[in-house]
Structures are given as structure tokens and as C-alpha cells.
Design an enzyme around this catalytic site. Sequence first.
Site, PDB file in Angstrom:
ATOM      1  N   SER A  63       0.981  -1.236   0.028  1.00 39.57           N
ATOM      2  CA  SER A  63      -0.059   0.043   0.039  1.00 39.57           C
ATOM      3  C   SER A  63       0.646   1.420   0.002  1.00 39.57           C
ATOM      4  O   SER A  63       2.065   1.016   0.167  1.00 39.57           O
ATOM      5  CB  SER A  63      -0.752   0.110   1.249  1.00 39.57           C
TER       6      SER A  63
ATOM      7  N   HIS B  33      -2.488 -15.234   2.802  1.00 44.75           N
ATOM      8  CA  HIS B  33      -2.975 -16.766   2.349  1.00 44.75           C
ATOM      9  C   HIS B  33      -2.207 -17.325   1.170  1.00 44.75           C
ATOM     10  O   HIS B  33      -2.486 -18.157   0.751  1.00 44.75           O
ATOM     11  CB  HIS B  33      -4.502 -16.692   2.107  1.00 44.75           C
TER      12      HIS B  33
END
Length: 223
Positions: free
Chosen positions: A60, A111
Site C-alpha cells: 500500500s 493466504h
Amino acid sequence: MAWRCSGSTNAALINNLAVNGLINSERVKQAMMGVDRAHYAPAQPYEDSPQPIGFSATISAPHMHANACESLLPFLHPGAKVLDIGSGSGYLTHVLAELVKPGGTVVGVDHIQGLVDMTNKNMRKSQEGRDLLDSGTVRFVKADGRKGWAQGGPYDCIHVGAAAAEHHQALVDQLKAPGRLFVPVEESYLQHIYVVDKKEDGRVEKKKMYGVRYVPLTDAPPE
Ligand code: SAH
């Protein structure tokens, strides 16, 4: 915003963010000064913009990391327990760990195994990062962040770095009372940051903050 706040070094980037009012807390400024974004962003690390990190993920923008830390700051005290879901590059996980030293712990959850491996490598590029891993202050786990990481909870605060399709109750359940969750949530094709507070008496208060664009929190891709 990028044209104003980028820099040619990590210090210049963080100073520019502070001068332009995107970092207001001295604690957050010092924590971000202490973590070289070049260890986490493979290209243009000192631009105030998101950058690709592989596996369809992005690190980000620095101003979003700053805002997330400032929003969670009342819950980032020495000894605090923190969960960073969608830890991606590991940059924010490292900054959060700087803010809960000494005695605090941060669990980063992603994940994608390739990203979990990469975050460990990224952290090992600095002495501070190696110390955080070796002391168990920071650990990274592969899991579906929509379920949180109950084993490490309850948490003083939880950060989510990918946009949730709904308000996941498991995350609120894993907060201490008081505790705070910072999460982008998707609603009718728009995403907004929500700051969710669990009060001392267990009451839950949700505040809708501002529009954002994050990678979605999804099912894991096939390996
Ligand atoms: N805070 C990170 C953001 C990375 S992008 C950074 O600034 O580097 C969002 C991340 O969320 C990606 O790494 C992606 O793999 C992860 N992600 C998406 N869905 C997820 C899920 N269900 N569980 C855990 N991580 C998830």
C-alpha cells in the site's frame, strides 16, 4: 499526492509525509523512519504510491500505512498484541512491531505461501527485522485472514490490508474490550475504511471513514 510526498530516500519520504500533514504523530513518524521501505517494495520504494510486489498483491501507499498506524495508535502501546491481516510485503507488520516494543507481538497473516516466505526474507534484510523475528515479536502465518487468527488473540488491535466483502464477525470477536479494528470494506462496488471499536463494556461501534481502493480479501488462489 505522490508528486508532493515522495522522496529520494526513506527519510525524505517520511519527512515529506509529515510536512504535508499525512503523518501527524511523532511516534508514527519515528517508527516509519526506522523501517526502510526499500526492503519491502521491489521498485520505487520512496514513491507515495502503491507498488506491485508479485502474486497480484501490492504494498500500500506510505500515506495509507501512516493513516492506519495513526488510527490504531491508542491501541499500539508497549506490550500490545496486534494482528495484521493481508500482511503482503511485511512492511506494515514491521512498523506495527516498532510501535508495540518492548513486550508486544504482531502476527502477520497472508493466504499466499510465496508472500509469507517473502515477508520473512524482507524482514531479514535489516538487523531490526532479524531481531523482531528471532525474538518472536513478529511472526508470519499462512491462513485465511477472513477468519482472523484466533490462536494469537485476543488482540488490542487488528489491521486488515485487503478489502473485505462483508464485516467479518470473527475479527470483532478476536478483539479485546477495548480494542480497535481498521478494515477496508466493499459495499456496492465502492470500498471504505471502517474503524470498528469494541468498547470496554463490549459494545461495538463502527465508523465509516473515507473511500479507498485495496486488493480484495479473497479465497486463496490454487497453488
Ligand atoms: N499491507 C500489505 C498489503 C498487501 S496487498 C502491504 O502493504 O504490503 C493485500 C494482501 O492481502 C495480499 O498480500 C493478499 O495475498 C492478501 N490477502 C487477500 N485475501 C486474503 C485472505 N483471505 N487471507 C489472508 N490474506 C489475504
